[in-house]
Write a protein that holds these residues in place. Structure first.
Motif, PDB file in Angstrom:
ATOM      1  N   LEU A   1      57.754  28.255  70.803  1.00  0.00           N
ATOM      2  CA  LEU A   1      57.271  29.220  71.499  1.00  0.00           C
ATOM      3  C   LEU A   1      58.069  29.986  72.413  1.00  0.00           C
ATOM      4  CD1 LEU A   1      54.223  30.284  71.393  1.00  0.00           C
ATOM      5  CD2 LEU A   1      53.694  29.046  73.289  1.00  0.00           C
ATOM      6  N   GLN A   2      58.972  29.260  73.085  1.00  0.00           N
ATOM      7  CA  GLN A   2      59.822  29.729  73.896  1.00  0.00           C
ATOM      8  C   GLN A   2      60.768  30.826  73.416  1.00  0.00           C
ATOM      9  OE1 GLN A   2      62.957  27.414  75.574  1.00  0.00           O
ATOM     10  NE2 GLN A   2      62.910  28.273  77.766  1.00  0.00           N
ATOM     11  N   HIS A   3      61.046  30.528  72.202  1.00  0.00           N
ATOM     12  CA  HIS A   3      61.936  31.452  71.439  1.00  0.00           C
ATOM     13  C   HIS A   3      61.331  32.964  70.913  1.00  0.00           C
ATOM     14  CE1 HIS A   3      65.870  29.332  71.448  1.00  0.00           C
ATOM     15  NE2 HIS A   3      65.346  28.309  71.802  1.00  0.00           N
ATOM     16  N   ARG A   4      59.992  32.395  70.450  1.00  0.00           N
ATOM     17  CA  ARG A   4      59.214  33.390  69.750  1.00  0.00           C
ATOM     18  C   ARG A   4      58.712  34.467  70.951  1.00  0.00           C
ATOM     19  NH1 ARG A   4      57.909  32.781  64.591  1.00  0.00           N
ATOM     20  NH2 ARG A   4      58.031  30.622  63.723  1.00  0.00           N
ATOM     21  N   ILE A   5      58.493  33.901  72.024  1.00  0.00           N
ATOM     22  CA  ILE A   5      57.918  34.780  73.302  1.00  0.00           C
ATOM     23  C   ILE A   5      59.210  35.609  73.672  1.00  0.00           C
ATOM     24  CG2 ILE A   5      57.319  34.702  75.674  1.00  0.00           C
ATOM     25  CD1 ILE A   5      55.525  32.451  74.980  1.00  0.00           C
ATOM     26  N   ALA A   6      60.134  34.855  73.688  1.00  0.00           N
ATOM     27  CA  ALA A   6      61.642  35.583  74.158  1.00  0.00           C
ATOM     28  C   ALA A   6      62.075  36.978  73.573  1.00  0.00           C
ATOM     29  CB  ALA A   6      62.818  34.723  74.447  1.00  0.00           C
ATOM     30  N   TRP A   7      61.910  37.068  72.279  1.00  0.00           N
ATOM     31  CA  TRP A   7      62.220  37.881  71.590  1.00  0.00           C
ATOM     32  C   TRP A   7      61.060  38.925  70.822  1.00  0.00           C
ATOM     33  CZ3 TRP A   7      65.532  41.610  71.310  1.00  0.00           C
ATOM     34  CH2 TRP A   7      65.818  42.233  69.949  1.00  0.00           C
ATOM     35  N   ASP A   8      61.032  39.999  71.391  1.00  0.00           N
ATOM     36  CA  ASP A   8      59.998  41.002  70.864  1.00  0.00           C
ATOM     37  C   ASP A   8      60.587  41.884  69.823  1.00  0.00           C
ATOM     38  OD1 ASP A   8      58.006  42.762  70.206  1.00  0.00           O
ATOM     39  OD2 ASP A   8      57.204  43.014  72.278  1.00  0.00           O
TER      40      ASP A   8
ATOM     41  N   LYS B   1      62.615  43.861  72.905  1.00  0.00           N
ATOM     42  CA  LYS B   1      62.669  43.548  74.361  1.00  0.00           C
ATOM     43  C   LYS B   1      62.813  41.836  74.288  1.00  0.00           C
ATOM     44  CE  LYS B   1      59.505  43.919  78.033  1.00  0.00           C
ATOM     45  NZ  LYS B   1      58.366  44.465  78.528  1.00  0.00           N
ATOM     46  N   GLU B   2      63.450  41.643  75.435  1.00  0.00           N
ATOM     47  CA  GLU B   2      63.845  40.023  75.693  1.00  0.00           C
ATOM     48  C   GLU B   2      62.935  39.671  76.838  1.00  0.00           C
ATOM     49  OE1 GLU B   2      68.119  39.717  76.041  1.00  0.00           O
ATOM     50  OE2 GLU B   2      68.460  39.781  74.020  1.00  0.00           O
ATOM     51  N   LEU B   3      62.328  38.580  76.626  1.00  0.00           N
ATOM     52  CA  LEU B   3      61.686  38.059  77.828  1.00  0.00           C
ATOM     53  C   LEU B   3      61.740  36.588  77.822  1.00  0.00           C
ATOM     54  CD1 LEU B   3      58.202  39.440  76.659  1.00  0.00           C
ATOM     55  CD2 LEU B   3      59.458  40.346  78.455  1.00  0.00           C
ATOM     56  N   TYR B   4      62.752  36.199  78.967  1.00  0.00           N
ATOM     57  CA  TYR B   4      63.019  34.818  79.305  1.00  0.00           C
ATOM     58  C   TYR B   4      61.893  34.236  79.978  1.00  0.00           C
ATOM     59  CZ  TYR B   4      67.445  36.650  77.304  1.00  0.00           C
ATOM     60  OH  TYR B   4      68.318  36.774  76.606  1.00  0.00           O
TER      61      TYR B   4
ATOM     62  N   THR C   1      57.443  39.877  87.505  1.00  0.00           N
ATOM     63  CA  THR C   1      57.557  38.495  86.952  1.00  0.00           C
ATOM     64  C   THR C   1      57.436  38.040  85.738  1.00  0.00           C
ATOM     65  OG1 THR C   1      55.519  37.563  88.096  1.00  0.00           O
ATOM     66  CG2 THR C   1      57.672  37.409  89.407  1.00  0.00           C
ATOM     67  N   GLY C   2      56.456  39.028  84.881  1.00  0.00           N
ATOM     68  CA  GLY C   2      56.280  38.938  83.617  1.00  0.00           C
ATOM     69  C   GLY C   2      54.922  38.230  83.278  1.00  0.00           C
ATOM     70  N   LYS C   3      54.053  38.549  84.253  1.00  0.00           N
ATOM     71  CA  LYS C   3      52.621  37.880  84.124  1.00  0.00           C
ATOM     72  C   LYS C   3      51.769  38.574  82.882  1.00  0.00           C
ATOM     73  CE  LYS C   3      51.207  39.075  88.218  1.00  0.00           C
ATOM     74  NZ  LYS C   3      52.694  39.861  88.781  1.00  0.00           N
ATOM     75  N   THR C   4      51.880  39.745  82.801  1.00  0.00           N
ATOM     76  CA  THR C   4      51.065  40.724  81.853  1.00  0.00           C
ATOM     77  C   THR C   4      51.980  40.266  80.394  1.00  0.00           C
ATOM     78  OG1 THR C   4      50.403  42.186  83.446  1.00  0.00           O
ATOM     79  CG2 THR C   4      50.344  42.712  80.897  1.00  0.00           C
ATOM     80  N   SER C   5      53.290  40.345  80.559  1.00  0.00           N
ATOM     81  CA  SER C   5      54.016  40.054  79.365  1.00  0.00           C
ATOM     82  C   SER C   5      53.687  38.914  78.916  1.00  0.00           C
ATOM     83  CB  SER C   5      55.386  40.496  79.646  1.00  0.00           C
ATOM     84  OG  SER C   5      55.774  41.910  80.259  1.00  0.00           O
TER      85      SER C   5
END
Length: 499
Positions: free
Chosen positions: A156-163, A168-171, A198-202
């Motif tokens: 999940l960490q990797h799937r979330i990180a790459w859109d 778009k990258e989300l770390y 800080t990426g709450k919505t993302s």
């Protein structure tokens, strides 16, 4: 009466036969006059009598003819009037026929319109948007089983990180992913706090995308006061329910296409208005058994309603749906009440610049909600005795005693239920027990308004609480310190020291 008198009397309408007889009589009289001088008077007298009778007969005949002529004139006048009347009647008849034809056309059209309106009324629904979802979302999607929670968190960490769609990258830290997953097991309401950016919505959107679930973003408005602002309201005059996006999300989440997939309703800037007002019924419903989580939309059901409404007027809050609210804390927002914090999983996303090499080759996947719930249940069963032992140790600790005596804060059944659901999932994801417990204490017990941020506590009370916390960590043999809890308490200690 001579012929001229007759002509003057009758005019051009004098019968021809009468005129001819009168002319003949005139000629005879003239002839007799000539003979008068030639014949004897006796003969003349005789002739005179004959002629007089003839004259009288002709005069009578003329009078009769005159009377008949007058009668004929009257009859002719009547006949002429009758013809005119008949012509007028005929014209009126034709006009009436035309009007009747037009009227019949209008009646037929009106009848069709009435039938059409009746059919439409019978087919009309108060929930057109939900009814449309019935037809759109009938196909059940193919889902995959969630792997072990450890692998699931890393994946999940990797799937979330790459859109891939937005490039778009989300770390996010792995620890944040653990907390988010464990929060899904603990509560159907999440509050993501932190400063802007800080990426709450993302995070909420990216999670739904990563697991192949559904997501609906709701922008909370400052003027919201009740659930009608959130889900819509019924207009009794129009017999129509104004279906807000939240209501459509509740319905979509239980459709065949999404019923076995996680579904997120994202309440963006949730505290722009008071959740305890517009979200009050949801707060209560989420405390109930899943089968009893039902909202009443209106007092009476409507015909031809959507398939999944209960009695045509109630809707279920599906078990596969989570409410995730983002929150900023500034002069434009409200603080959450204790009842909201107590029911929610709270995360504060820190600003960080962590990055890692993203695996961008992962294929798109749709995880099953049922398998995710099964993984949560398996974790709870596996670690139940360990968590139960920990809760018992907390109940008998000095930390618990100080909290109750000095801060009037005690453990409740809800907190114990949350610990039993949250900590096992954290452990299965790869977290340490102390990190999981530290998060729960910081967000549920020591948060501002509970043990910190109060005017009625002294510097010594906070200091004693810190000592009791460290002692409990030592007695449990934890390897690390309760960083989140100590940060809150130390900040509070500094505030008390400055007074």
């Amino acid at each position: 009466m001579n012929s001229r008198d007759i002509e003057r009397e009758f005019g051009d309408d004098t019968p021809q036969e009468v005129l001819e007889q009168l002319n003949h009589y005139k000629q005879t009289v003239n002839k007799l006059r000539l003979e008068l001088d030639e014949k004897p008077s006796e003969q003349l007298e005789q002739n005179y009598k004959v002629l007089k009778k003839t004259y009288e007969a002709l005069e009578q005949e003329c009078n009769n003819a005159h009377a008949e002529l007058q009668q004929n004139k009257v009859q002719l006048t009547k006949s002429r009037m009758s013809v005119i009347d008949l012509e007028q009647v005929e014209k009126q008849k034709q006009a009436l026929l035309k009007h009747n034809q037009l009227l019949q056309t209008y009646v037929d059209q009106l009848s069709e319109d009435v039938d059409d309106l009746i059919n439409k009324q019978q087919a009309k629904t108060a929930f057109p948007a939900l009814l449309e979802l019935d037809s759109k979302l009938r196909a059940k999607g193919i889902t995959e089983t969630v792997p072990s929670l450890t692998d699931f968190a890393k994946d999940l960490q990797h799937r979330i990180a790459w859109d891939a769609d937005e490039q778009k990258e989300l770390y996010y830290r792995l620890e944040d992913i653990w907390l988010f997953i464990a929060g899904l097991s603990m509560s159907r309401l999440h509050i993501l706090q932190g400063i802007s950016g800080t990426g709450k919505t993302s995070l909420a959107k990216a999670f739904a995308r990563a697991v192949g679930g559904g997501v609906k973003t709701i922008s909370v408005q400052a003027g919201w006061r009740d659930k009608g602002d959130l889900i819509g309201h019924f207009n009794a005059f129009e017999k129509k329910f104004y279906e807000q996006e939240t209501l459509q999300a509740l319905y979509e989440a239980q459709s065949p296409a999404y019923s076995d997939r996680p579904y997120i309703v994202l309440l963006d800037e949730m505290n722009l208005s008071r959740p305890e007002q517009y979200f009050a019924e949801f707060l209560s419903a989420l405390e109930l058994d899943p089968k009893d989580r039902i909202l009443t939309l209106m007092t009476t059901g409507q015909p031809n309603g959507p398939e999944k409404l209960i009695d045509g007027r109630k809707i279920k809050i599906p078990e596969n749906l989570w409410f995730i609210g983002t929150a900023n804390h500034d002069e434009t927002t409200f603080e959450f009440a204790d009842k909201t914090y107590d029911r929610a999983h709270v995360m504060e996303l820190p600003r960080h610049k962590n990055s890692f090499e993203i695996n961008k080759e992962l294929e798109q996947v749709t995880y099953s909600f049922d398998s995710l719930e099964a993984a949560f249940e398996a974790a709870a069963n596996k670690h139940n005795s360990q968590v139960t032992k920990l809760i018992k140790a907390l109940d008998g600790s000095e930390l618990s005693m100080i909290l109750e005596e000095e801060f009037n804060v005690s453990w409740g059944n809800r907190l114990e239920r949350h610990l039993i659901r949250f900590i096992p999932v954290m452990l299965e994801c790869g977290s340490d027990l102390d990190f999981a417990l530290d998060h729960m204490l910081a967000t549920k017990v020591l948060r501002a308004g509970k043990a910190t941020g109060r005017y009625d506590t002294e510097h010594e009370d906070i200091s004693n609480l810190i000592d009791a916390l460290n002692e409990f960590w030592r007695t449990q043999g934890f390897n690390s310190k309760p960083e989140a809890s100590l940060k809150l308490l130390n900040n509070e200690l500094k505030k008390k020291s400055s007074l």
